[in-house]
Design a protein around this motif. Structure first.
Motif, short mmCIF file in Angstrom:
data_model
loop_
_atom_site.label_atom_id
_atom_site.label_comp_id
_atom_site.label_asym_id
_atom_site.label_seq_id
_atom_site.Cartn_x
_atom_site.Cartn_y
_atom_site.Cartn_z
N LEU A 27 25.87 -12.99 -7.47
CA LEU A 27 25.35 -14.33 -7.21
C LEU A 27 25.18 -14.49 -5.81
O LEU A 27 24.05 -15.63 -5.49
N GLY A 28 25.40 -13.76 -4.87
CA GLY A 28 25.01 -13.83 -3.53
C GLY A 28 25.78 -14.68 -2.44
O GLY A 28 25.40 -15.05 -1.54
N CYS A 29 27.07 -15.13 -3.08
CA CYS A 29 27.72 -16.13 -2.29
C CYS A 29 28.37 -15.42 -0.93
O CYS A 29 29.22 -14.30 -1.48
N SER A 30 28.38 -15.97 -0.08
CA SER A 30 29.22 -15.24 1.25
C SER A 30 30.83 -15.56 1.25
O SER A 30 31.12 -16.77 0.48
N GLN A 83 14.18 -22.20 -5.99
CA GLN A 83 15.44 -21.66 -5.83
C GLN A 83 16.03 -21.17 -7.21
O GLN A 83 16.72 -20.17 -7.47
N TRP A 84 15.98 -21.99 -8.15
CA TRP A 84 16.35 -21.78 -9.32
C TRP A 84 15.56 -20.65 -10.03
O TRP A 84 16.09 -19.65 -10.74
N HIS A 85 14.16 -20.59 -9.93
CA HIS A 85 13.43 -19.64 -10.56
C HIS A 85 13.66 -18.27 -9.95
O HIS A 85 13.76 -17.02 -10.58
N ASP A 86 14.03 -18.19 -8.49
CA ASP A 86 14.33 -17.02 -7.87
C ASP A 86 15.78 -16.56 -8.28
O ASP A 86 15.81 -15.35 -8.50
N PHE A 87 16.63 -17.46 -8.64
CA PHE A 87 17.95 -17.11 -8.78
C PHE A 87 18.01 -16.62 -10.28
O PHE A 87 18.72 -15.57 -10.64
N ALA A 88 17.05 -17.31 -11.28
CA ALA A 88 17.06 -16.60 -12.74
C ALA A 88 16.58 -15.14 -12.72
O ALA A 88 17.17 -14.41 -13.41
N LEU A 91 19.56 -12.94 -11.56
CA LEU A 91 20.55 -12.64 -12.73
C LEU A 91 19.82 -11.67 -13.56
O LEU A 91 20.59 -10.74 -13.98
N LYS A 92 18.68 -11.85 -14.00
CA LYS A 92 18.02 -10.93 -15.02
C LYS A 92 18.09 -9.42 -14.29
O LYS A 92 18.16 -8.53 -14.91
N GLN A 93 17.68 -9.38 -13.01
CA GLN A 93 17.83 -8.04 -12.63
C GLN A 93 19.22 -7.28 -12.53
O GLN A 93 19.33 -6.37 -12.32
N PHE A 98 23.35 -13.74 -20.52
CA PHE A 98 23.46 -15.46 -20.72
C PHE A 98 23.89 -16.17 -21.84
O PHE A 98 23.78 -15.34 -23.08
N VAL A 99 24.62 -17.06 -21.65
CA VAL A 99 25.22 -17.79 -22.81
C VAL A 99 23.90 -18.83 -23.40
O VAL A 99 23.94 -18.86 -24.55
N ILE A 100 23.18 -19.39 -22.52
CA ILE A 100 21.89 -19.83 -22.67
C ILE A 100 20.91 -19.51 -21.86
O ILE A 100 21.13 -19.63 -20.62
N ASP A 101 19.89 -18.64 -22.57
CA ASP A 101 18.91 -18.27 -21.56
C ASP A 101 17.92 -19.12 -20.91
O ASP A 101 18.10 -20.41 -21.00
N PRO A 102 17.48 -18.80 -19.49
CA PRO A 102 16.87 -19.82 -18.77
C PRO A 102 15.68 -20.47 -19.62
O PRO A 102 14.97 -19.73 -20.10
#
Length: 140
Positions: A27-30, A83-88, A91-93, A98-102
């Motif tokens: 997730l990239g959280c510090s 940010q959402w599109h970059d984050f999605a 996650l795919k990479q 996913f429980v619910i796909d983007p």
């Protein structure tokens, strides 16, 4: 619009190191402070603390929203549209299941939003969303 203040959330995890790696590397959280039984993270500007706890299997519960079964409980944050599109994409990479796909929820309606759901290694459900128009965050 009033400035939104950071929240603090503590969640149970059944494997501290596996979840530490997930939140930090996937997730990239510090990472902030930690001990042998908890770890603080900067969760998109908010404080998330994972605490070790032997977690029992719970019955899966969901509520229907826009034709999808939304897991209950869940938590997450609202990102900007980009940010959402970059984050999605991130996650795919990382081959997140996913429980619910983007997808775009309430497309063309008030409150149009991008959303996705997945679970951490301990089964905690997370939702990340972004509003096409952030001024509609609390619109009825």
């Amino acid at each position: 619009m009033e400035q939104i203040q950071p929240f603090h959330l503590a969640i149970p995890v059944n494997n501290l190191e596996q979840n530490r790696t997930f939140y930090r590397d996937i997730l990239g959280c510090s990472e902030g402070r930690s001990s042998d039984h908890w770890v603080d993270f900067n969760f998109f500007g908010h404080q998330l603390v994972i605490h070790y706890k032997a977690v029992e299997k719970e019955e899966a519960i969901s509520n229907p929203v826009d034709g999808k079964d939304v897991p209950i409980p869940h938590f997450g944050v609202v990102l900007t549209w980009q940010q959402w599109h970059d984050f999605a994409k991130r996650l795919k990479q990382h081959d997140i299941q996913f429980v619910i796909d983007p997808y775009i929820r309430f497309e063309g309606e008030v409150g149009e939003q991008a959303t996705l759901f997945f679970k951490d290694p301990s089964g905690n459900a997370l939702e990340f969303k972004a509003f096409k128009n952030i001024d509609q965050l609390f619109a009825k």
